[in-house]
Design a protein around this motif. Structure first.
Motif, PDB file in Angstrom:
ATOM      1  N   ARG A  85       5.475  -7.502  -4.488  1.00 37.31           N
ATOM      2  CA  ARG A  85       4.514  -6.783  -5.342  1.00 37.31           C
ATOM      3  C   ARG A  85       3.285  -6.287  -4.589  1.00 37.31           C
ATOM      4  O   ARG A  85       2.952  -5.098  -4.640  1.00 37.31           O
ATOM      5  CB  ARG A  85       4.103  -7.689  -6.509  1.00 37.31           C
ATOM      6  N   GLN A  86       2.595  -7.169  -3.895  1.00 33.33           N
ATOM      7  CA  GLN A  86       1.342  -6.782  -3.257  1.00 33.33           C
ATOM      8  C   GLN A  86       1.563  -5.805  -2.099  1.00 33.33           C
ATOM      9  O   GLN A  86       0.875  -4.785  -1.982  1.00 33.33           O
ATOM     10  CB  GLN A  86       0.593  -8.029  -2.758  1.00 33.33           C
ATOM     11  N   GLN A  87       2.529  -6.107  -1.262  1.00 33.67           N
ATOM     12  CA  GLN A  87       2.796  -5.254  -0.104  1.00 33.67           C
ATOM     13  C   GLN A  87       3.296  -3.870  -0.529  1.00 33.67           C
ATOM     14  O   GLN A  87       2.901  -2.847   0.042  1.00 33.67           O
ATOM     15  CB  GLN A  87       3.828  -5.919   0.800  1.00 33.67           C
ATOM     16  N   ARG A  88       4.127  -3.826  -1.569  1.00 36.30           N
ATOM     17  CA  ARG A  88       4.735  -2.569  -2.005  1.00 36.30           C
ATOM     18  C   ARG A  88       3.756  -1.676  -2.772  1.00 36.30           C
ATOM     19  O   ARG A  88       3.756  -0.457  -2.627  1.00 36.30           O
ATOM     20  CB  ARG A  88       5.940  -2.881  -2.887  1.00 36.30           C
ATOM     21  N   TYR A  89       2.891  -2.301  -3.595  1.00 34.83           N
ATOM     22  CA  TYR A  89       2.057  -1.504  -4.497  1.00 34.83           C
ATOM     23  C   TYR A  89       0.566  -1.496  -4.151  1.00 34.83           C
ATOM     24  O   TYR A  89      -0.203  -0.758  -4.757  1.00 34.83           O
ATOM     25  CB  TYR A  89       2.267  -1.968  -5.953  1.00 34.83           C
ATOM     26  N   ARG A  90       0.153  -2.353  -3.224  1.00 36.03           N
ATOM     27  CA  ARG A  90      -1.201  -2.324  -2.662  1.00 36.03           C
ATOM     28  C   ARG A  90      -2.306  -2.280  -3.730  1.00 36.03           C
ATOM     29  O   ARG A  90      -3.162  -1.398  -3.753  1.00 36.03           O
ATOM     30  CB  ARG A  90      -1.356  -1.127  -1.706  1.00 36.03           C
ATOM     31  N   MET A  91      -2.297  -3.248  -4.660  1.00 36.23           N
ATOM     32  CA  MET A  91      -3.320  -3.286  -5.704  1.00 36.23           C
ATOM     33  C   MET A  91      -4.657  -3.752  -5.153  1.00 36.23           C
ATOM     34  O   MET A  91      -4.713  -4.541  -4.209  1.00 36.23           O
ATOM     35  CB  MET A  91      -2.915  -4.245  -6.841  1.00 36.23           C
ATOM     36  N   GLN A 125      11.787   2.245  -3.697  1.00 37.76           N
ATOM     37  CA  GLN A 125      10.429   1.703  -3.823  1.00 37.76           C
ATOM     38  C   GLN A 125      10.289   0.794  -5.042  1.00 37.76           C
ATOM     39  O   GLN A 125       9.509  -0.148  -5.024  1.00 37.76           O
ATOM     40  CB  GLN A 125       9.423   2.859  -3.958  1.00 37.76           C
ATOM     41  N   ASN A 126      11.046   1.091  -6.093  1.00 39.17           N
ATOM     42  CA  ASN A 126      10.764   0.448  -7.383  1.00 39.17           C
ATOM     43  C   ASN A 126      11.899  -0.385  -7.973  1.00 39.17           C
ATOM     44  O   ASN A 126      11.743  -0.953  -9.049  1.00 39.17           O
ATOM     45  CB  ASN A 126      10.378   1.520  -8.403  1.00 39.17           C
ATOM     46  N   LYS A 127      13.034  -0.485  -7.293  1.00 43.00           N
ATOM     47  CA  LYS A 127      14.199  -1.101  -7.923  1.00 43.00           C
ATOM     48  C   LYS A 127      13.973  -2.577  -8.281  1.00 43.00           C
ATOM     49  O   LYS A 127      14.442  -3.040  -9.337  1.00 43.00           O
ATOM     50  CB  LYS A 127      15.443  -0.941  -7.054  1.00 43.00           C
ATOM     51  N   GLU A 128      13.258  -3.329  -7.433  1.00 42.03           N
ATOM     52  CA  GLU A 128      13.018  -4.747  -7.749  1.00 42.03           C
ATOM     53  C   GLU A 128      12.149  -4.878  -9.008  1.00 42.03           C
ATOM     54  O   GLU A 128      12.403  -5.706  -9.874  1.00 42.03           O
ATOM     55  CB  GLU A 128      12.347  -5.470  -6.581  1.00 42.03           C
ATOM     56  N   ARG A 129      11.124  -4.041  -9.073  1.00 42.14           N
ATOM     57  CA  ARG A 129      10.239  -4.063 -10.251  1.00 42.14           C
ATOM     58  C   ARG A 129      10.998  -3.641 -11.506  1.00 42.14           C
ATOM     59  O   ARG A 129      10.900  -4.283 -12.555  1.00 42.14           O
ATOM     60  CB  ARG A 129       9.066  -3.111 -10.020  1.00 42.14           C
ATOM     61  N   VAL A 164       3.038  -3.071 -12.072  1.00 41.73           N
ATOM     62  CA  VAL A 164       2.198  -1.983 -11.577  1.00 41.73           C
ATOM     63  C   VAL A 164       3.055  -0.848 -11.009  1.00 41.73           C
ATOM     64  O   VAL A 164       4.235  -1.022 -10.722  1.00 41.73           O
ATOM     65  CB  VAL A 164       1.219  -2.477 -10.488  1.00 41.73           C
ATOM     66  N   ALA A 165       2.429   0.308 -10.884  1.00 40.23           N
ATOM     67  CA  ALA A 165       3.075   1.475 -10.288  1.00 40.23           C
ATOM     68  C   ALA A 165       2.126   2.081  -9.267  1.00 40.23           C
ATOM     69  O   ALA A 165       0.906   1.913  -9.369  1.00 40.23           O
ATOM     70  CB  ALA A 165       3.415   2.496 -11.371  1.00 40.23           C
ATOM     71  N   LEU A 166       2.685   2.778  -8.291  1.00 41.05           N
ATOM     72  CA  LEU A 166       1.878   3.468  -7.279  1.00 41.05           C
ATOM     73  C   LEU A 166       2.099   4.969  -7.486  1.00 41.05           C
ATOM     74  O   LEU A 166       3.069   5.539  -6.979  1.00 41.05           O
ATOM     75  CB  LEU A 166       2.308   3.042  -5.871  1.00 41.05           C
ATOM     76  N   ASN A 179       2.032   9.036  -7.285  1.00 35.92           N
ATOM     77  CA  ASN A 179       2.026   9.944  -6.135  1.00 35.92           C
ATOM     78  C   ASN A 179       0.599  10.316  -5.750  1.00 35.92           C
ATOM     79  O   ASN A 179      -0.203  10.685  -6.596  1.00 35.92           O
ATOM     80  CB  ASN A 179       2.800  11.232  -6.471  1.00 35.92           C
ATOM     81  N   GLY A 180       0.301  10.209  -4.459  1.00 36.11           N
ATOM     82  CA  GLY A 180      -1.021  10.567  -3.974  1.00 36.11           C
ATOM     83  C   GLY A 180      -2.057   9.473  -4.096  1.00 36.11           C
ATOM     84  O   GLY A 180      -3.190   9.625  -3.640  1.00 36.11           O
ATOM     85  N   SER A 181      -1.681   8.364  -4.744  1.00 38.30           N
ATOM     86  CA  SER A 181      -2.634   7.262  -4.925  1.00 38.30           C
ATOM     87  C   SER A 181      -2.455   6.232  -3.811  1.00 38.30           C
ATOM     88  O   SER A 181      -1.372   6.055  -3.268  1.00 38.30           O
ATOM     89  CB  SER A 181      -2.412   6.606  -6.285  1.00 38.30           C
ATOM     90  N   HIS A 182      -3.551   5.559  -3.481  1.00 37.92           N
ATOM     91  CA  HIS A 182      -3.514   4.561  -2.414  1.00 37.92           C
ATOM     92  C   HIS A 182      -3.452   3.125  -2.936  1.00 37.92           C
ATOM     93  O   HIS A 182      -3.328   2.195  -2.151  1.00 37.92           O
ATOM     94  CB  HIS A 182      -4.742   4.713  -1.513  1.00 37.92           C
ATOM     95  N   GLU A 183      -3.562   2.968  -4.252  1.00 40.08           N
ATOM     96  CA  GLU A 183      -3.465   1.608  -4.788  1.00 40.08           C
ATOM     97  C   GLU A 183      -2.754   1.597  -6.137  1.00 40.08           C
ATOM     98  O   GLU A 183      -2.826   2.560  -6.905  1.00 40.08           O
ATOM     99  CB  GLU A 183      -4.857   0.972  -4.909  1.00 40.08           C
ATOM    100  N   GLY A 184      -2.042   0.504  -6.381  1.00 34.48           N
ATOM    101  CA  GLY A 184      -1.244   0.396  -7.595  1.00 34.48           C
ATOM    102  C   GLY A 184      -2.086   0.189  -8.834  1.00 34.48           C
ATOM    103  O   GLY A 184      -3.162  -0.414  -8.781  1.00 34.48           O
ATOM    104  N   LYS A 185      -1.572   0.684  -9.958  1.00 33.84           N
ATOM    105  CA  LYS A 185      -2.251   0.537 -11.247  1.00 33.84           C
ATOM    106  C   LYS A 185      -1.250   0.044 -12.286  1.00 33.84           C
ATOM    107  O   LYS A 185      -0.039   0.187 -12.116  1.00 33.84           O
ATOM    108  CB  LYS A 185      -2.840   1.872 -11.701  1.00 33.84           C
ATOM    109  N   ARG A 186      -1.757  -0.504 -13.369  1.00 34.59           N
ATOM    110  CA  ARG A 186      -0.915  -1.021 -14.445  1.00 34.59           C
ATOM    111  C   ARG A 186       0.070   0.054 -14.922  1.00 34.59           C
ATOM    112  O   ARG A 186      -0.307   1.200 -15.161  1.00 34.59           O
ATOM    113  CB  ARG A 186      -1.784  -1.472 -15.611  1.00 34.59           C
ATOM    114  N   MET A 187       1.320  -0.331 -15.070  1.00 29.06           N
ATOM    115  CA  MET A 187       2.318   0.600 -15.615  1.00 29.06           C
ATOM    116  C   MET A 187       1.991   0.933 -17.068  1.00 29.06           C
ATOM    117  O   MET A 187       1.499   0.081 -17.812  1.00 29.06           O
ATOM    118  CB  MET A 187       3.720   0.003 -15.555  1.00 29.06           C
TER     119      MET A 187
END
Length: 360
Positions: free
Chosen positions: A257-263, A187-191, A272-274, A276-284
């Motif tokens: 970014r947008q598709q993976r983390y749904r900000m 999920q996060n390797k590119e970021r 950003v990070a998504l 666990n249990g969250s539906h939208e990404g937030k600042r790391m």
């Protein structure tokens, strides 16, 4: 306001009421000149000191906010020696010489303010006797010593590219039998590779990376606009260039970014990070980035590598191709004295270069 400064300002406001009135007065005096992050460190240092005074019976206060100026005036040199010994040997983790020096410097700043600057209603100093004026604080951060501690703990030459490549692929092979860890990695390797690459190709501090917004990035010109440490103008961002390698990593990350983390549209953060249990990404967070680099570094075989050592790795590599003044500007150092570390780190490399030239 800088994101990290905003977080630290909230923490500072939360902790201040637990401090004596004269400490609150000192913090108000320093607030225009020092960042909330620095002042928060001051508060933590004072909390340790005041708690120690009470534990040693040098104050009769029931809480730290009750420690009086009169009790500070009655301190002897033996008291300060005892506090220094406490910091060196305390059970929950002894402090390094650098940390002890910083804590004593924090106290000196407070005592100097109370004895030389702050006044009572009759124009007399708030503190009549300043015990900390007798305390000599030796300079610990000598560039040559810092360089000696860093040698062998940084990425050098081809390792800068190899480490990014390891995040892209090698780590996945190493954990392929751990399904949960592998899913999080995929999920996060590119970021993650993008963050490591950006630091290794620009020298940004982790706090500067955390604060980056999408509109701070000028990909075409390989440029970022950054809130630099020590700059108290909250509206001014400094342009910082990055190398071509980071441009490729940024382009890849931005494409997913947008598709993976749904900000949500309100989220302006670049990284950003998504959760666990969250539906939208937030600042790391700063802590998340630090933990992420340590995770990869251990598997890569460099357990001492941290996110700040990525910055040192860039700086050492950059200094070999540029002078100390360009390195200072790229890193956002206040003076070249800090940048001298990289002159000492590259001594061996420079001597080897001379020998190769002689042989040819």
């Amino acid at each position: 306001m800088n994101i990290q400064k905003g977080i630290d300002r909230i923490k500072l406001d939360e902790k201040l009421p637990a401090m004596p009135w004269y400490v609150q007065k000192f913090i108000d005096y320093k607030l225009p000149d020092l960042s909330p992050s620095t002042l928060l460190e001051y508060i933590r240092d004072y909390d340790t000191f005041l708690s120690w005074l009470r534990a040693e019976g040098l104050s009769t206060a029931e809480a730290n906010r009750g420690v009086t100026l009169e009790e500070l005036e009655k301190l002897h040199m033996d008291s300060i020696t005892g506090f220094r010994l406490f910091l060196t040997t305390k059970r929950d983790g002894a402090n390094s010489r650098v940390t002890i020096s910083r804590k004593l410097s924090s106290l000196r700043s407070l005592f100097h303010y109370l004895s030389q600057i702050a006044e009572d209603e009759n124009f007399y100093p708030l503190l009549k006797r300043n015990i900390m004026a007798k305390v000599e604080i030796k300079r610990i951060h000598k560039p040559k010593d810092t360089a000696a501690k860093l040698k062998g703990k940084l990425l050098e030459d081809d390792e800068l590219l190899e480490f990014i490549g390891y995040i892209h692929e090698g780590y996945g092979r190493d954990i392929e039998h751990n399904k949960q860890a592998l899913y999080a990695y995929e999920q996060n390797k590119e970021r993650d590779a993008c963050i490591a690459s950006l630091i290794l190709n620009s020298g940004l501090r982790v706090s500067e990376v955390v604060n980056l917004n999408l509109d701070d990035l000028d990909l075409a010109n390989k440029l970022l606009y950054v809130f630099r440490k020590g700059n108290n103008d909250e509206t001014f961002k400094v342009p910082v260039y990055f190398r071509e390698q980071a441009k490729d990593e940024l382009s890849l990350y931005l494409s997913i970014r947008q598709q993976r983390y749904r900000m949500s549209k309100r989220e302006k953060a670049l990284f950003v990070a998504l959760p666990n249990g969250s539906h939208e990404g937030k600042r790391m967070t700063k802590r998340a980035i630090q933990a992420m680099i340590i995770k990869y570094a251990k598997r890569y075989g460099k357990p001492s590598l941290t996110v700040h050592k990525l910055r040192h790795s860039f700086a050492t590599d950059y200094y070999l191709q540029n002078d100390i003044y360009k390195t200072k500007e790229q890193l956002g150092h206040a003076s070249t004295e800090t940048t001298e570390v990289y002159a000492h780190l590259t001594d061996k490399t420079m001597s080897e270069a001379i020998e190769r030239r002689t042989d040819s």
